[in-house]
Write a protein that holds these residues in place. Structure first.
Motif, PDB file in Angstrom:
ATOM      1  N   ASN A 103       0.809  -1.194  -0.024  1.00 27.89           N
ATOM      2  CA  ASN A 103      -0.005   0.091   0.191  1.00 27.89           C
ATOM      3  C   ASN A 103       0.870   1.196  -0.077  1.00 27.89           C
ATOM      4  O   ASN A 103       0.448   2.450  -0.095  1.00 27.89           O
ATOM      5  CB  ASN A 103      -0.946   0.004   1.235  1.00 27.89           C
ATOM      6  CG  ASN A 103      -2.113  -1.150   1.254  1.00 27.89           C
ATOM      7  OD1 ASN A 103      -2.990  -0.853   0.566  1.00 27.89           O
ATOM      8  ND2 ASN A 103      -1.708  -2.118   1.874  1.00 27.89           N
ATOM      9  N   ARG A 104       2.198   1.155  -0.003  1.00 25.24           N
ATOM     10  CA  ARG A 104       3.090   2.343  -0.023  1.00 25.24           C
ATOM     11  C   ARG A 104       2.672   3.263  -1.001  1.00 25.24           C
ATOM     12  O   ARG A 104       2.508   4.748  -0.728  1.00 25.24           O
ATOM     13  CB  ARG A 104       4.463   1.754  -0.175  1.00 25.24           C
ATOM     14  CG  ARG A 104       5.424   2.856   0.080  1.00 25.24           C
ATOM     15  CD  ARG A 104       6.882   2.440  -0.176  1.00 25.24           C
ATOM     16  NE  ARG A 104       7.240   1.477   1.005  1.00 25.24           N
ATOM     17  CZ  ARG A 104       7.760   1.939   2.127  1.00 25.24           C
ATOM     18  NH1 ARG A 104       7.790   3.147   2.231  1.00 25.24           N
ATOM     19  NH2 ARG A 104       8.130   1.292   3.002  1.00 25.24           N
ATOM     20  N   GLU A 105       2.282   2.958  -2.092  1.00 28.82           N
ATOM     21  CA  GLU A 105       2.263   4.074  -3.185  1.00 28.82           C
ATOM     22  C   GLU A 105       0.754   5.125  -3.039  1.00 28.82           C
ATOM     23  O   GLU A 105       0.864   6.074  -3.366  1.00 28.82           O
ATOM     24  CB  GLU A 105       1.634   3.213  -4.692  1.00 28.82           C
ATOM     25  CG  GLU A 105       3.284   2.649  -5.180  1.00 28.82           C
ATOM     26  CD  GLU A 105       3.101   2.068  -6.757  1.00 28.82           C
ATOM     27  OE1 GLU A 105       1.798   2.055  -7.093  1.00 28.82           O
ATOM     28  OE2 GLU A 105       3.781   1.375  -6.799  1.00 28.82           O
ATOM     29  N   ARG A 106       0.208   4.474  -2.256  1.00 32.50           N
ATOM     30  CA  ARG A 106      -1.176   5.316  -1.782  1.00 32.50           C
ATOM     31  C   ARG A 106      -0.996   6.225  -0.515  1.00 32.50           C
ATOM     32  O   ARG A 106      -1.942   7.124  -0.391  1.00 32.50           O
ATOM     33  CB  ARG A 106      -2.355   4.450  -1.650  1.00 32.50           C
ATOM     34  CG  ARG A 106      -2.394   3.752  -0.359  1.00 32.50           C
ATOM     35  CD  ARG A 106      -3.659   2.573  -0.407  1.00 32.50           C
ATOM     36  NE  ARG A 106      -4.748   3.466  -0.598  1.00 32.50           N
ATOM     37  CZ  ARG A 106      -6.139   2.756  -0.165  1.00 32.50           C
ATOM     38  NH1 ARG A 106      -6.008   1.650   0.666  1.00 32.50           N
ATOM     39  NH2 ARG A 106      -7.109   3.415  -0.272  1.00 32.50           N
ATOM     40  N   LYS A 163       3.151  12.613   4.931  1.00 28.09           N
ATOM     41  CA  LYS A 163       3.002  12.512   6.183  1.00 28.09           C
ATOM     42  C   LYS A 163       2.900  10.940   6.780  1.00 28.09           C
ATOM     43  O   LYS A 163       3.371  10.282   7.892  1.00 28.09           O
ATOM     44  CB  LYS A 163       1.780  13.236   7.272  1.00 28.09           C
ATOM     45  CG  LYS A 163       2.245  14.686   7.155  1.00 28.09           C
ATOM     46  CD  LYS A 163       3.449  15.075   7.832  1.00 28.09           C
ATOM     47  CE  LYS A 163       3.717  16.585   8.183  1.00 28.09           C
ATOM     48  NZ  LYS A 163       4.708  16.546   9.328  1.00 28.09           N
ATOM     49  N   GLU A 164       2.077  10.142   5.983  1.00 28.59           N
ATOM     50  CA  GLU A 164       2.184   8.622   6.416  1.00 28.59           C
ATOM     51  C   GLU A 164       3.253   7.978   6.014  1.00 28.59           C
ATOM     52  O   GLU A 164       3.663   7.077   6.690  1.00 28.59           O
ATOM     53  CB  GLU A 164       0.743   8.189   5.383  1.00 28.59           C
ATOM     54  CG  GLU A 164      -0.603   8.627   5.821  1.00 28.59           C
ATOM     55  CD  GLU A 164      -1.709   8.178   4.843  1.00 28.59           C
ATOM     56  OE1 GLU A 164      -2.614   7.597   5.376  1.00 28.59           O
ATOM     57  OE2 GLU A 164      -1.531   8.494   3.864  1.00 28.59           O
ATOM     58  N   LEU A 165       3.939   8.380   5.010  1.00 33.31           N
ATOM     59  CA  LEU A 165       5.416   7.864   5.002  1.00 33.31           C
ATOM     60  C   LEU A 165       6.252   8.243   6.120  1.00 33.31           C
ATOM     61  O   LEU A 165       6.942   7.249   6.239  1.00 33.31           O
ATOM     62  CB  LEU A 165       5.947   8.454   3.363  1.00 33.31           C
ATOM     63  CG  LEU A 165       5.050   7.797   2.046  1.00 33.31           C
ATOM     64  CD1 LEU A 165       5.622   8.505   0.823  1.00 33.31           C
ATOM     65  CD2 LEU A 165       5.397   6.287   2.137  1.00 33.31           C
ATOM     66  N   GLN A 166       6.242   9.457   6.486  1.00 32.32           N
ATOM     67  CA  GLN A 166       7.186   9.739   7.532  1.00 32.32           C
ATOM     68  C   GLN A 166       6.478   8.864   8.718  1.00 32.32           C
ATOM     69  O   GLN A 166       7.561   8.412   9.468  1.00 32.32           O
ATOM     70  CB  GLN A 166       6.620  11.249   7.987  1.00 32.32           C
ATOM     71  CG  GLN A 166       7.599  11.738   9.247  1.00 32.32           C
ATOM     72  CD  GLN A 166       7.268  13.272   9.367  1.00 32.32           C
ATOM     73  OE1 GLN A 166       7.062  13.843   8.602  1.00 32.32           O
ATOM     74  NE2 GLN A 166       6.943  13.543  10.587  1.00 32.32           N
ATOM     75  N   LEU A 167       5.323   8.586   9.118  1.00 33.45           N
ATOM     76  CA  LEU A 167       4.916   7.674  10.155  1.00 33.45           C
ATOM     77  C   LEU A 167       5.356   6.274   9.949  1.00 33.45           C
ATOM     78  O   LEU A 167       5.996   5.518  10.952  1.00 33.45           O
ATOM     79  CB  LEU A 167       3.451   7.747  10.144  1.00 33.45           C
ATOM     80  CG  LEU A 167       2.931   6.760  11.035  1.00 33.45           C
ATOM     81  CD1 LEU A 167       3.124   6.874  12.753  1.00 33.45           C
ATOM     82  CD2 LEU A 167       1.273   6.945  11.195  1.00 33.45           C
ATOM     83  N   ALA A 168       5.344   5.696   8.623  1.00 40.39           N
ATOM     84  CA  ALA A 168       5.767   4.534   8.317  1.00 40.39           C
ATOM     85  C   ALA A 168       7.308   4.239   8.387  1.00 40.39           C
ATOM     86  O   ALA A 168       7.697   3.332   9.109  1.00 40.39           O
ATOM     87  CB  ALA A 168       5.711   4.269   6.864  1.00 40.39           C
ATOM     88  N   LEU A 217       2.065   8.203  19.936  1.00 38.23           N
ATOM     89  CA  LEU A 217       2.639   7.754  18.698  1.00 38.23           C
ATOM     90  C   LEU A 217       2.558   8.968  17.778  1.00 38.23           C
ATOM     91  O   LEU A 217       3.574   9.305  16.894  1.00 38.23           O
ATOM     92  CB  LEU A 217       1.962   6.694  17.863  1.00 38.23           C
ATOM     93  CG  LEU A 217       2.363   6.392  16.654  1.00 38.23           C
ATOM     94  CD1 LEU A 217       3.858   5.830  16.661  1.00 38.23           C
ATOM     95  CD2 LEU A 217       1.621   5.062  15.857  1.00 38.23           C
ATOM     96  N   SER A 218       1.369   9.857  17.772  1.00 36.64           N
ATOM     97  CA  SER A 218       1.497  11.026  16.596  1.00 36.64           C
ATOM     98  C   SER A 218       2.604  12.046  17.262  1.00 36.64           C
ATOM     99  O   SER A 218       3.322  12.643  16.391  1.00 36.64           O
ATOM    100  CB  SER A 218      -0.052  11.662  16.899  1.00 36.64           C
ATOM    101  OG  SER A 218      -0.061  11.941  18.266  1.00 36.64           O
ATOM    102  N   THR A 277      -2.940  12.669  14.950  1.00 32.98           N
ATOM    103  CA  THR A 277      -3.551  11.683  15.160  1.00 32.98           C
ATOM    104  C   THR A 277      -4.441  11.298  14.209  1.00 32.98           C
ATOM    105  O   THR A 277      -4.666   9.784  14.036  1.00 32.98           O
ATOM    106  CB  THR A 277      -4.480  11.677  16.626  1.00 32.98           C
ATOM    107  OG1 THR A 277      -5.242  12.823  16.395  1.00 32.98           O
ATOM    108  CG2 THR A 277      -3.652  12.050  17.837  1.00 32.98           C
ATOM    109  N   ALA A 278      -5.175  12.049  13.129  1.00 36.96           N
ATOM    110  CA  ALA A 278      -5.667  11.856  11.969  1.00 36.96           C
ATOM    111  C   ALA A 278      -4.720  11.032  11.075  1.00 36.96           C
ATOM    112  O   ALA A 278      -5.389  10.083  10.394  1.00 36.96           O
ATOM    113  CB  ALA A 278      -6.177  13.254  11.445  1.00 36.96           C
ATOM    114  N   THR A 279      -3.431  11.574  11.165  1.00 38.22           N
ATOM    115  CA  THR A 279      -2.737  10.830  10.205  1.00 38.22           C
ATOM    116  C   THR A 279      -2.473   9.363  10.533  1.00 38.22           C
ATOM    117  O   THR A 279      -2.396   8.498   9.849  1.00 38.22           O
ATOM    118  CB  THR A 279      -1.286  11.581  10.259  1.00 38.22           C
ATOM    119  OG1 THR A 279      -1.752  12.798   9.700  1.00 38.22           O
ATOM    120  CG2 THR A 279      -0.402  10.674   9.056  1.00 38.22           C
ATOM    121  N   VAL A 280      -2.443   9.263  11.885  1.00 36.10           N
ATOM    122  CA  VAL A 280      -2.142   7.653  12.506  1.00 36.10           C
ATOM    123  C   VAL A 280      -3.513   7.202  11.846  1.00 36.10           C
ATOM    124  O   VAL A 280      -3.401   5.814  11.616  1.00 36.10           O
ATOM    125  CB  VAL A 280      -1.842   7.734  13.883  1.00 36.10           C
ATOM    126  CG1 VAL A 280      -1.757   6.231  14.302  1.00 36.10           C
ATOM    127  CG2 VAL A 280      -0.633   8.519  14.109  1.00 36.10           C
TER     128      VAL A 280
END
Length: 280
Positions: free
Chosen positions: A11-14, A18-23, A41-42, A49-52
């Motif tokens: 699912n990385r491409e989607r 910010k989500e890649l930073q979390l990953a 975590l956020s 937290t919305a990104t998480v």
């Protein structure tokens, strides 16, 4: 066991920036993250937290709690599914890593399967008037391997290596037919053209791809995802081919079991014919 690394790879491409930073944070601190609340975590990852929450859902988890469980189950051995090869290593050590990478690709792929998709795929294949196998480039090798296997069944299977002949064959499909289309990226324009023709003709489409959210995946009646990761010495597509071939082998095996005595007779006849070509 759930495989967080495999879900992330699929699912990385989607994912957003910010989500890649979390990953990246989760891959580096997965055990620590598995014990954190969503707010903790956020803060630690520097995202909201919305990104998480969005990240967890984009990976297919119901909520953050599901993600936490997966992180706790994940092996603690770095960020990659597949080990890099050190050019200073011995040939045997390199060979061990090549085999390990292929095994990991297969394990990650089987972890992504679901029973409903498998049952639907088998029912479609068994009910088809014709089964066409399509693939371009390296995926064409996978399609040819599938043709070689499915010839051992009572099912009517077709294959063409040339792209124009594939287009012509797809044009003749009907709603009674099934196409199995293999494309690693799921974004190849020629593969998409084939899929669109199949869709327009009403044929059912079984897609094998490495990208669960690609344009090709969106056209599939049944989606099977091959999980792989690129390394410095081997492309992602080469890892994926092992998984793709195994997915086709899986479809062949599941359908063969369902054909019963009829399938056994065809297989026996094939073996007898090929046996006659061998020197006594």
């Amino acid at each position: 066991m759930d495989n967080f690394a495999a879900r992330l790879q699929m699912n990385r491409e989607r994912l957003s920036v910010k989500e890649l930073q979390l990953a990246a944070f989760l891959q580096a601190h997965q055990q620590r993250a598995s014990s954190l609340t969503i707010s903790a975590l956020s803060t630690a990852a520097g995202v909201s937290t919305a990104t998480v929450s969005r990240f967890a859902k984009n990976l297919g988890y119901v909520n953050y709690a599901g993600l936490r469980v997966a992180l706790g189950q994940a092996p603690v051995n770095g960020a990659s599914l597949f080990e890099e090869i050190d050019p200073g290593e011995s040939p045997l050590a390199m060979a061990d890593k090549v085999f390990a990478a292929n095994i990991n690709a297969l394990q990650a792929t089987v972890n992504s399967l679901d029973a409903t998709s498998l049952a639907t795929a088998v029912d479609l294949l068994l009910g088809a008037r014709f089964i066409d196998l399509y693939g371009l480039g390296g995926s064409n090798i996978v399609a040819l391997d599938g043709y070689h296997k499915f010839l051992r069944t009572p099912l009517e299977v077709r294959y063409a290596a040339d792209y124009h002949m594939q287009l012509m064959a797809a044009t003749r499909l009907t709603k009674r037919d099934v196409a199995v289309l293999i494309s690693h990226t799921g974004e190849d324009k020629d593969a998409l053209a084939l899929a669109q023709i199949c869709h327009d003709r009403g044929a059912k489409l079984i897609v094998i791809t490495g990208s669960a959210h690609s344009a090709l995946a969106k056209l599939a009646n049944v989606l099977l995802v091959s999980v792989a990761e690129e390394t410095a010495y081997r492309s992602e597509a080469l890892h994926a081919m092992i998984a793709q071939i195994t997915l086709v082998d899986m479809l062949f095996t599941l359908t063969s079991v369902r054909t019963g005595q009829q399938g056994a007779k065809v297989l026996a006849a094939m073996r007898d014919t090929i046996g006659q070509t061998r020197q006594r």
